[in-house]
Design a protein around this motif. Structure first.
Motif, short mmCIF file in Angstrom:
data_model
loop_
_atom_site.label_atom_id
_atom_site.label_comp_id
_atom_site.label_asym_id
_atom_site.label_seq_id
_atom_site.Cartn_x
_atom_site.Cartn_y
_atom_site.Cartn_z
N LEU A 144 -4.48 33.46 -11.45
CA LEU A 144 -5.15 34.29 -10.76
C LEU A 144 -4.25 35.30 -10.04
O LEU A 144 -4.80 36.13 -9.49
CB LEU A 144 -6.18 33.72 -9.80
N HIS A 145 -3.10 34.85 -10.07
CA HIS A 145 -2.02 35.88 -9.18
C HIS A 145 -0.91 36.36 -10.35
O HIS A 145 -1.36 36.80 -11.12
CB HIS A 145 -1.75 35.05 -8.12
N LYS A 195 -13.29 34.64 -18.02
CA LYS A 195 -12.37 35.86 -17.25
C LYS A 195 -11.32 36.35 -18.17
O LYS A 195 -10.82 35.80 -18.83
CB LYS A 195 -11.59 34.87 -16.10
N MET A 247 -7.90 38.25 -18.58
CA MET A 247 -6.67 38.18 -17.58
C MET A 247 -6.35 39.62 -17.46
O MET A 247 -6.14 40.41 -18.38
CB MET A 247 -5.79 37.19 -18.08
N PHE A 269 -7.39 41.58 -15.35
CA PHE A 269 -8.60 42.84 -14.81
C PHE A 269 -8.94 42.01 -13.51
O PHE A 269 -9.05 40.99 -13.36
CB PHE A 269 -9.61 42.62 -15.80
N GLY A 270 -9.47 43.07 -12.68
CA GLY A 270 -10.30 42.81 -11.21
C GLY A 270 -9.01 42.61 -10.37
O GLY A 270 -7.91 42.39 -10.50
N ARG A 306 -8.93 41.52 -5.71
CA ARG A 306 -9.63 41.33 -4.61
C ARG A 306 -9.93 42.62 -3.67
O ARG A 306 -10.94 42.90 -3.11
CB ARG A 306 -8.75 40.32 -3.85
N LYS A 331 -10.99 47.21 -6.11
CA LYS A 331 -12.36 47.17 -6.79
C LYS A 331 -12.52 48.40 -7.71
O LYS A 331 -13.46 48.32 -8.88
CB LYS A 331 -13.74 46.71 -6.02
N MET A 383 -14.32 46.92 -20.73
CA MET A 383 -14.47 46.29 -19.65
C MET A 383 -15.04 47.31 -18.56
O MET A 383 -15.95 46.91 -17.56
CB MET A 383 -13.08 45.86 -19.01
N ASN A 424 -5.72 45.49 -13.59
CA ASN A 424 -4.63 45.45 -12.63
C ASN A 424 -3.30 45.53 -13.14
O ASN A 424 -3.29 45.68 -14.35
CB ASN A 424 -4.88 44.13 -11.69
C1 LIG Z 1 -8.14 39.08 -9.22
C2 LIG Z 1 -9.21 38.12 -9.15
C3 LIG Z 1 -8.80 36.73 -8.86
C4 LIG Z 1 -9.98 38.40 -7.86
O1 LIG Z 1 -11.06 37.63 -7.36
P1 LIG Z 1 -12.32 37.82 -6.44
O2 LIG Z 1 -11.74 38.95 -5.48
O3 LIG Z 1 -12.61 36.61 -5.98
O4 LIG Z 1 -13.34 38.59 -7.42
P2 LIG Z 1 -14.62 38.12 -7.76
O5 LIG Z 1 -14.29 36.70 -8.68
O6 LIG Z 1 -15.64 37.89 -6.57
O7 LIG Z 1 -15.26 39.28 -8.91
C5 LIG Z 1 -16.35 39.78 -8.64
C6 LIG Z 1 -17.06 39.73 -9.95
O8 LIG Z 1 -16.56 40.36 -11.14
C7 LIG Z 1 -16.01 39.43 -11.95
N1 LIG Z 1 -14.91 39.43 -12.54
C8 LIG Z 1 -13.97 39.65 -11.66
N2 LIG Z 1 -12.75 39.56 -12.46
C9 LIG Z 1 -13.09 39.33 -13.59
C10 LIG Z 1 -12.31 39.21 -14.73
N3 LIG Z 1 -10.92 39.47 -14.79
N4 LIG Z 1 -12.97 39.08 -15.84
C11 LIG Z 1 -14.36 39.00 -16.11
N5 LIG Z 1 -14.88 39.02 -14.86
C12 LIG Z 1 -14.39 39.21 -13.68
C13 LIG Z 1 -16.29 38.17 -11.43
O9 LIG Z 1 -16.87 36.95 -12.54
C14 LIG Z 1 -17.71 38.34 -10.53
O10 LIG Z 1 -18.74 38.32 -11.31
P3 LIG Z 1 -20.16 37.53 -10.49
O11 LIG Z 1 -20.17 38.61 -9.16
O12 LIG Z 1 -20.91 37.98 -11.41
O13 LIG Z 1 -19.78 36.40 -10.31
C15 LIG Z 1 -10.04 37.90 -10.44
O14 LIG Z 1 -10.60 39.53 -10.62
C16 LIG Z 1 -9.62 37.48 -11.56
O15 LIG Z 1 -9.78 36.39 -11.65
N6 LIG Z 1 -8.97 38.54 -12.42
C17 LIG Z 1 -8.19 37.69 -13.67
C18 LIG Z 1 -6.80 37.05 -13.01
C19 LIG Z 1 -5.84 38.31 -12.80
O16 LIG Z 1 -5.77 39.53 -13.54
N7 LIG Z 1 -5.29 38.28 -11.72
C20 LIG Z 1 -4.09 39.16 -11.09
C21 LIG Z 1 -4.88 39.71 -10.07
S1 LIG Z 1 -3.47 41.02 -9.58
#
Ligand SMILES: CC(C)(COP(=O)(O)OP(=O)(O)OC[C@H]1O[C@@H](n2cnc3c(N)ncnc32)[C@H](O)[C@@H]1OP(=O)(O)O)[C@@H](O)C(=O)NCCC(=O)NCCS
Length: 384
Positions: A228-229, A266, A268, A270-271, A273, A276, A314, A323
């Protein structure tokens, strides 16, 4: 006693102050300088100096800093001896390269004459030593994994090479092209710092107990390892390989993604914290990585095209953006870097940010000790 309930994952919580970095949706600023400016105009060594020494280096300061890093690249014998033993651990899967680099940092701490001292001067010396040695750890580790002699064990590389180029040289024995050096250098700049991300916050929590820098960096490495990081750059590439295989077997990217969405998987890389609406580090690295792919050939371009389709789907269907780890995975793959070293390379950069935060924490410390909201059993008797 009940306490106020906070957001899950501390989302939106401001947990302290820093003068090192500012993360906003539209900008990422290291000590006043925007990341796009740094990526276009600075080198990783300049950025590392900026972070750990606190200001932009002049020419003399930069020359001195480079000399200090070069002088500190070689690993002490016990670390090299440990690295020679890792083959079976890696082969059996009981250790990953991130675990190896964490252990090496611990051993370095055990050997460092300043290890038990947290004064600003001692911390600065340790920052430079750990930063200088990280590429050497990665390089020697990869040499052992590849079953070859360790490259430059006495010096930690080629004194004429930059941090980025030396890292690639130590891993492969080949001095990189200016293009690959530049891509690596920019990726290190992009990865160097990101305020209170999970690993940096970990390092500050450890430093906040007045524990030592090597311990705080080792803890930060453990935090960065997770998918996740920082581990997302490796996970993103593994996922892309899976998509490539399914396309090669006659499937489509859209079908893979539909299936992933149906399984609530999930994706990887993408997304984020904070970002957005997109991580602008991703655009910077994507452009460089794509250019490297174009110079490499059609297979490399085809990988980027698959990645771009994943991104489009996506964004269109989920409104979720890549990301920096997503283009990083593709870019390092095109450069021929073994996937399990992607996150250790992130370490070789982020050490500069961690050390800056550890020093900032030590300089104005208060123990970091939040409360928890208790949701367990009501009070009961052991012997009712
Ligand atoms: C980075 C991350 C941990 C942030 O988590 P967060 O701030 O807690 O975000 P959330 O889990 O609240 O995401 C909000 C919504 O988007 C979805 N979402 C977020 N990232 C997603 C992803 N990579 N793939 C699919 N769905 C995703 C979540 O499931 C959630 O959906 P919901 O509201 O229907 O439950 C998360 O986006 C993630 O796991 N990404 C993949 C790992 C990654 O790339 N990490 C590197 C970060 S720099």
């Amino acid at each position: 006693m009940s306490t106020a309930v906070t957001a899950k994952g501390l989302e939106g919580v401001v947990a302290g102050e820093t003068s090192i970095c500012r993360v906003e949706q539209t900008s990422l600023i290291y000590r006043g300088y925007e990341i796009a400016d740094l990526a276009a105009n600075a080198t990783f060594e300049q950025v590392a100096f900026l972070l750990i020494e606190g200001h932009k280096p002049d020419d003399a300061e930069l020359a001195r800093f480079r000399d200090e890093l070069v002088a500190n690249r070689a690993l002490p014998t016990p670390v090299i001896e440990f690295l020679k033993t890792i083959g079976p651990m890696i082969q059996s899967g009981s250790a990953a390269p991130m675990d190896i680099i964490r252990t090496c940092v611990s051993i370095l701490g055990n050997l460092d004459p300043d290890s038990q001292h947290n004064s600003p001067d001692a911390n600065l010396r340790k920052s430079k030593r750990i930063l200088a040695k990280a590429p050497t750890i990665i390089g020697h580790m990869q040499n052992v994994i590849d079953g070859r002699d360790i490259i430059a064990p006495g010096t930690g590389g080629d004194a004429n090479l930059s941090h980025a180029a030396n890292l690639l040289y130590l891993m492969t024995g080949t001095r990189p092209s200016p293009e690959y050096e530049k891509v690596m250098d920019v990726s290190l700049i992009l990865y160097a710092e990101h305020d209170f991300n999970a690993s940096t916050f970990t390092s500050r929590v450890i430093a906040g107990t007045l524990s030592d820098m090597h311990g705080a960096v080792a803890g930060a490495i453990a935090a960065l390892k997770g998918p996740l990081h920082g581990g997302a750059n490796e996970a993103a590439m593994e996922m892309l390989k899976e998509i490539q295989a399914s396309v090669a077997a006659g499937g489509t990217v859209q079908a893979f993604m539909d299936n992933a969405f149906a399984q609530k998987r999930k994706l990887m890389g993408f997304g984020h914290r904070v970002y957005k609406q997109g991580d602008h580090r991703a655009g910077i690295l994507h452009a460089l990585g794509r250019k490297a792919a174009e110079s490499k050939g059609p297979d490399a371009v085809a990988l980027f095209e698959i990645g771009e389709e994943v991104q489009r789907i996506m964004q269109d269907q989920k409104g979720i953006f890549p990301n920096v780890d997503f283009p990083c995975g593709m870019t390092y793959f095109v450069m021929g870097i073994p996937v399990p070293q992607y996150t250790p390379i992130f370490v070789a950069s982020r050490i500069s940010g961690w050390c800056a935060h550890i020093m900032e924490q030590h300089a104005n410390n208060r123990l970091i000790r939040p409360r928890a909201s208790y949701i367990g059993q009501d009070l009961r008797q052991w012997n009712p």
